[in-house]
Motif scaffolding. Sequence first.
Motif, PDB file in Angstrom:
ATOM      1  N   GLN A   1       0.836  -1.198   0.000  1.00  0.00           N
ATOM      2  CA  GLN A   1       0.000   0.000   0.000  1.00  0.00           C
ATOM      3  C   GLN A   1       0.868   1.243   0.000  1.00  0.00           C
ATOM      4  OE1 GLN A   1      -2.217   0.607   3.668  1.00  0.00           O
ATOM      5  NE2 GLN A   1      -0.814  -0.742   4.781  1.00  0.00           N
TER       6      GLN A   1
ATOM      7  N   THR B   1      -0.809   2.874  -8.675  1.00  0.00           N
ATOM      8  CA  THR B   1      -1.560   1.811  -8.004  1.00  0.00           C
ATOM      9  C   THR B   1      -2.659   1.300  -8.918  1.00  0.00           C
ATOM     10  OG1 THR B   1      -3.058   3.434  -6.986  1.00  0.00           O
ATOM     11  CG2 THR B   1      -1.112   2.781  -5.712  1.00  0.00           C
TER      12      THR B   1
ATOM     13  N   ARG C   1      -3.333  -1.052  -4.763  1.00  0.00           N
ATOM     14  CA  ARG C   1      -2.079  -1.793  -4.575  1.00  0.00           C
ATOM     15  C   ARG C   1      -1.041  -1.280  -5.585  1.00  0.00           C
ATOM     16  NH1 ARG C   1      -0.287  -7.175  -6.658  1.00  0.00           N
ATOM     17  NH2 ARG C   1       1.117  -8.118  -5.097  1.00  0.00           N
TER      18      ARG C   1
END
Length: 543
Positions: A158, A170, A175
């Motif tokens: 994260q 991400t 993620r």
Amino acid sequence: MQLDLIVENARLITGDPARPSASRLGVWRGVVVGVDEELDGLATRERLDARGRTVLAGFNDAHAHSVWFGQSRLDVDLEGARTAEEVHRRVCARAAELDPGAWVTCTGFDPGHLTGPQPDRDSLDAAASGRPVLIRHNTGHAVTVSGAVLVLAGVGEQVLQQPEGGRILTDAAGRPTGLLEETAMSLVTRLLQPESHEHIGACLARASQEYAAEGITSVTDAGVAGGWIGHSPLEFGAYQRARDAGLLRTRFQTMVTLDALHPVDGHPDDGTHLTLDAGVRTGVGDEWLQIGPAKVFTDGSMLGQTAAMTEDYCGHGHGRGYLQQDAGEMRRACLGAAAAGWALALHAIGDAALDFALDVIAEARGRFGRPVMPHRVEHGGVVRDDQVARMAELEVVMATQPNFISAFGGSVRERIGPERAALSYPAGRLLRAGLVLPGSSDRPVAGGRPLEVIQDFVLRRTETGEQYGPDAERLTVAEALHAYTVGSAEATGWGGRKGRLAAGQLADFTVLSEDPHAVPSDQIAAIDVVATAVGGEFVHGGL
């Protein structure tokens, strides 16, 4: 008087408007003493027959990255990879040769020309059997890494905080994908740095060997000792060691990155300067190794859509890019360096970044006068006509790379549209406005053989052979050769000392199999470099 060398039976392109051509060249103690009848009656230690070949001043690349370039020859080469599967195959092959835990480092990756999905953290973990994988994008403004690297960098699963002036990409679930842009790259590069003097020297030796084979006699390396582009805080010392060890076949000028400078207190009358210890600044050194301007990264790249524009990129949701630091902080740092005697070289690809750069240079010129070598702006991704006029007024040098057009011009045009593409990577407009135009490549971002870049100045064709921008931006062969010799010398503070084959100038020259003026424009890159001499000593080939 006995000279060291006379080259005769040559087709000399002197670059000297008072004497544009000649057939004989004389050299003494590394300097040109004259041509043709100026040599009559002089003896020489050595006399060489050029056999009618073309001889001109050595090429001078005014913006490259030599350690990175030499390093790229040691990494896994991803040039030409068109699918993630091909990337994975090359990574897997190198991983099989390494000890467990050793890094797989890759270069030459062009995500814009990939078909299908991009490699990501998970696929790279699989390909390298869990070894750390670092893929440097060809722009130099992004990296893709494996999950193992993200863990080492403290990112993991994260993103707790995005860095200023960069981004950790991400997926929809938040993620990290393994793609890091701009300043976010430092999370990874700091794991591999500082690099050793020995490694940096080996990279410089490899780069310098290739430069000599291509007719390059001088190079300016655009960023050492700091930022995401540097390799060690002691990097200039590594250049000195490489020179002392006889590893360099090329004259080098280095730009120290702005963040490598720091406040240094002097006498109360002198104040505090943003500089290097002892007050070292632009101009220190000699004709073999010198410190040039301070390198400033104002924005990113057009391919990554991180260059700062005044209008949005094409396509929904891409925005206008961004500056890499707070504008006020960056301005104060630039002016602090200028106050200490540093010339400035500001990377500014988007036109918004160029507005910022020119504002800073105007203030620096107004407060501290003309620097010891020209202030510069690097790349010129999008340059409006009003900005060209302002650069001429401020006596700014723009180092632009036409080889970007042949490498990825089509991809750039997709991102900025045809109207801005017409303002992109200018050349003809700069000359018509009276600016100094150097030759440069930004190597290894794109191919950097001078004859190829000269051909790109003349043709301005994309990777698919399409014309890029208006014909008025194209150069003649003579203008392109002038840029890579005289223009680069003037841009780097060496006007009058190198770039021409005339009395008093450094005896740096290259011997070509054919005259670039005499071949079809699309065959310039095919001309062979027969020999290269620096200071009258051959560092490649011979006659």
